[in-house]
Design a protein around this motif. Structure first.
Motif, PDB file in Angstrom:
ATOM      1  N   GLU A 103       0.828  -1.209   0.000  1.00  0.00           N
ATOM      2  CA  GLU A 103       0.000   0.000   0.000  1.00  0.00           C
ATOM      3  C   GLU A 103       0.861   1.257   0.000  1.00  0.00           C
ATOM      4  O   GLU A 103       0.534   2.254  -0.671  1.00  0.00           O
ATOM      5  CB  GLU A 103      -0.922  -0.020   1.222  1.00  0.00           C
ATOM      6  CG  GLU A 103      -2.024  -1.060   1.123  1.00  0.00           C
ATOM      7  CD  GLU A 103      -2.839  -1.189   2.403  1.00  0.00           C
ATOM      8  OE1 GLU A 103      -3.955  -1.738   2.350  1.00  0.00           O
ATOM      9  OE2 GLU A 103      -2.342  -0.734   3.472  1.00  0.00           O
ATOM     10  N   GLU A 104       1.965   1.231   0.734  1.00  0.00           N
ATOM     11  CA  GLU A 104       2.891   2.369   0.723  1.00  0.00           C
ATOM     12  C   GLU A 104       3.483   2.569  -0.676  1.00  0.00           C
ATOM     13  O   GLU A 104       3.635   3.702  -1.142  1.00  0.00           O
ATOM     14  CB  GLU A 104       4.007   2.140   1.739  1.00  0.00           C
ATOM     15  CG  GLU A 104       3.569   2.250   3.192  1.00  0.00           C
ATOM     16  CD  GLU A 104       4.700   1.929   4.144  1.00  0.00           C
ATOM     17  OE1 GLU A 104       5.786   1.534   3.665  1.00  0.00           O
ATOM     18  OE2 GLU A 104       4.506   2.072   5.377  1.00  0.00           O
ATOM     19  N   ARG A 131       0.916   4.195  -2.914  1.00  0.00           N
ATOM     20  CA  ARG A 131       0.791   5.633  -2.650  1.00  0.00           C
ATOM     21  C   ARG A 131       1.966   6.397  -3.255  1.00  0.00           C
ATOM     22  O   ARG A 131       1.808   7.520  -3.725  1.00  0.00           O
ATOM     23  CB  ARG A 131       0.708   5.880  -1.144  1.00  0.00           C
ATOM     24  CG  ARG A 131      -0.649   5.531  -0.534  1.00  0.00           C
ATOM     25  CD  ARG A 131      -0.795   6.105   0.869  1.00  0.00           C
ATOM     26  NE  ARG A 131       0.138   5.484   1.811  1.00  0.00           N
ATOM     27  CZ  ARG A 131      -0.128   4.391   2.510  1.00  0.00           C
ATOM     28  NH1 ARG A 131      -1.293   3.775   2.355  1.00  0.00           N
ATOM     29  NH2 ARG A 131       0.754   3.905   3.372  1.00  0.00           N
ATOM     30  N   ASP A 139       3.638   5.504  -5.957  1.00  0.00           N
ATOM     31  CA  ASP A 139       3.547   5.523  -7.414  1.00  0.00           C
ATOM     32  C   ASP A 139       2.297   4.763  -7.864  1.00  0.00           C
ATOM     33  O   ASP A 139       2.348   3.565  -8.144  1.00  0.00           O
ATOM     34  CB  ASP A 139       4.797   4.893  -8.042  1.00  0.00           C
ATOM     35  CG  ASP A 139       4.790   5.004  -9.568  1.00  0.00           C
ATOM     36  OD1 ASP A 139       3.861   5.627 -10.106  1.00  0.00           O
ATOM     37  OD2 ASP A 139       5.712   4.467 -10.198  1.00  0.00           O
ATOM     38  N   PRO A 140       1.164   5.451  -7.946  1.00  0.00           N
ATOM     39  CA  PRO A 140      -0.089   4.783  -8.338  1.00  0.00           C
ATOM     40  C   PRO A 140      -0.113   4.364  -9.802  1.00  0.00           C
ATOM     41  O   PRO A 140      -1.068   3.697 -10.232  1.00  0.00           O
ATOM     42  CB  PRO A 140      -1.154   5.840  -8.042  1.00  0.00           C
ATOM     43  CG  PRO A 140      -0.430   7.141  -8.084  1.00  0.00           C
ATOM     44  CD  PRO A 140       0.952   6.865  -7.592  1.00  0.00           C
TER      45      PRO A 140
END
Length: 536
Positions: A366-367, A370, A372-373
């Motif tokens: 998840e990090e 966030r 690099d979507p």
């Protein structure tokens, strides 16, 4: 280095011209030697072409003897011949040492059977389009010797442009790499002898190919390989050029050639940490993580903050099953390099292997998302980790959200990205989009071993077992050799294939290929220097 008869005769004529100017000015050899800070024997040797002296001597001698620039002009003409002679010799030696081939248009990326499939780079029209984007060194320029590099200053602005461009290569953002390429283009344009700038420019082209930041991926890869050739023509022992070559070999399936190149620069440049890293990277990509790890440790023993060695150490620890080691090394690294999604992938996989580590793995993914979507690999990873967590609905939602966030026509995406997209579409149960990606890649990049390895995952996700195993088998044939990466399938890969006999046969064949490479390139004598890092 021995010189040609043409160069020797030109130097002899220059020596005679010096002697004539000295006699006309009524100076003895001893007097001229004292005025130019040379010994008398050196003046005698220069006049008989037994010794070559730098341009600074000829500038001083021209002024002392009142030659009105004639000696300087004559020296420059001789050095033009000598530089061309050195370039021809060094380029031939570089080709022979690195590639084992004759020099003329025979680099492996022009396509020869012994280097594996490379037919997509042999089309004349394609090569013409690739070459039109490059700023290559003039064919009349020669490699500079160590002495000449000290005496002949590189253009100051070219050096400044190179330093600025090189400093941006450690970034992970597209605009940083593209800006670096523009700066390095200008540096090479101002001074084509700056081999470091040529090699770094090749690296920027490879980065654009690897990251999917170009809508002409094959042109970018061909440009990177051409820059490798150009940099080696100027400096046959360019560590940066060898490093780019080894990276490109991974994409072309040329693992034996990468191992040869990595070992060559490792032995030729024993004091270079980057040369050691180049060999380490070749070993890891060819399925020899334990040997790669040894080299990475040797570098970290001297520079504990070396970023490339740290990343290799993390991946080696993962691939060798040392999952806690990967976590211990990776956490402090990611605190400084938050945008490195590739390393977050490795860390998430390592965490997923640990008891009760799945929650930590999800947090790491998840990090990364966030940070690099736009990274398709992270969308896929997060969904698989949620599946392992038992959250099947959340996984499907993640995959669908990821699939919906990308252009289904893949404008600007490279083949590697499209292969990951095929896997994402398959996971999101969009078989039509997945098959479209698979067909597109097989028609345009069917000989790339890594691409076929990714398509194996997509087909397995679609439930097409026979096609999936055939795809993996062809990946091995095309040059994919990362046995340790394949061994990670037990965590996130298609587990339902593990008991399938044809799948087991392909894995066994890959074991044999890696064993052959190990026997050829990882002998005890090759690794001797690594055992004593303190003596480097």
């Amino acid at each position: 280095m021995a010189v040609s008869d043409e160069v020797h005769n030109a130097r002899l004529a220059l020596g005679i011209k010096l002697a004539a100017a000295r006699d006309a000015a009524k100076y003895t050899q001893k007097q001229l030697a004292r005025l130019t800070n040379y010994g008398r024997s050196s003046i005698a040797n220069v006049e008989t072409a037994r010794q070559n002296v730098p341009r600074a001597f000829w500038v001083a001698a021209d002024e002392i003897l009142g030659a009105n620039g004639e000696l300087i002009a004559a020296y420059d003409q001789v050095e033009t011949l000598a530089e061309a002679d050195r370039r021809r010799s060094a380029k031939a030696a570089a080709h022979e040492r690195l590639l084992g081939l004759p020099a003329a248009r025979s680099m492996p990326w022009y396509g020869t059977p012994e280097f594996g499939p490379a037919t997509r780079l042999t089309d004349p029209a394609y090569n013409a389009s690739a070459g039109s984007e490059l700023i290559a060194p003039s064919p009349d320029l020669a490699p500079l010797s160590s002495r000449d590099r000290l005496l002949l200053a590189i253009d100051d602005r070219a050096r400044e442009l190179y330093i600025r461009g090189h400093g941006m290569l450690h970034g992970n953002q597209r605009h940083e790499i593209e800006t670096a390429q523009a700066l390095l283009d200008r540096a090479v344009g101002r001074d084509p002898r700056l081999s470091l700038a040529i090699a770094d420019r090749g690296y920027t082209r490879w980065r654009q190919y690897f990251a999917g930041w170009t809508d002409r991926p094959e042109v970018a890869l061909a440009g990177a390989l051409r820059d490798v050739e150009a940099a080696l023509a100027v400096d046959p022992d360019s560590v940066a050029a060898y490093a780019t070559f080894v990276r490109a070999c991974w994409d072309m399936g040329w693992h034996h050639r990468a191992l040869q190149a990595g070992r060559t620069i490792y032995l030729n440049r024993p004091d270079s940490l980057d040369a050691t890293i180049t060999y380490s990277r070749a070993l890891m990509n060819a399925g020899m993580a334990e040997l790669s790890n040894t080299l990475a440790d040797a570098v970290l023993a001297e520079d504990s903050t070396h970023p490339s060695a740290t990343k290799l150490k993390i991946w080696c620890a993962l691939l060798l099953g040392r999952h806690q080691d990967a976590i211990d090394v990776g956490r402090p690294y990611l605190q400084v390099n938050r945008g490195d999604a590739n390393t977050r992938w490795a860390l998430a996989l390592a965490a997923a292997h640990l008891p009760a580590g799945i929650d930590d793995a999800v947090r790491i993914a998840e990090e990364a998302l966030r940070a690099d979507p736009t990274d398709v690999t992270i969308w896929l990873l997060l969904g698989y980790l949620q599946m392992l967590r038992g959250h099947h609905d959340a996984a499907q939602k993640t995959w669908q959200q990821g699939a919906d966030s990308f252009d289904k026509d893949h404008v600007g995406a490279n083949h590697r990205t499209i292969a990951w997209m095929a896997n994402l579409y398959a996971a999101a149960r969009d078989e039509t989009a997945a098959r479209k990606c698979i067909d597109y890649l097989l028609a345009r990049d069917g000989t790339n071993g890594y691409i076929r390895y990714r398509l194996f995952h997509a087909l397995a996700e679609l439930g097409d077992v026979l096609a999936a195993v055939d795809m993996l088998d062809s990946a091995v044939t095309c040059g994919f050799m990362s046995l340790e990466l394949l061994r990670q399938e037990g965590t996130l890969g298609p587990r339902h294939l593990h008991g399938y006999p044809p799948y087991r046969r392909v894995v066994a064949r890959l074991e044999d290929v890696v064993a052959s490479a190990r026997n050829s390139h990882a002998s005890l004598s090759t690794m001797t220097r690594v055992k004593e890092p303190a003596s480097r």
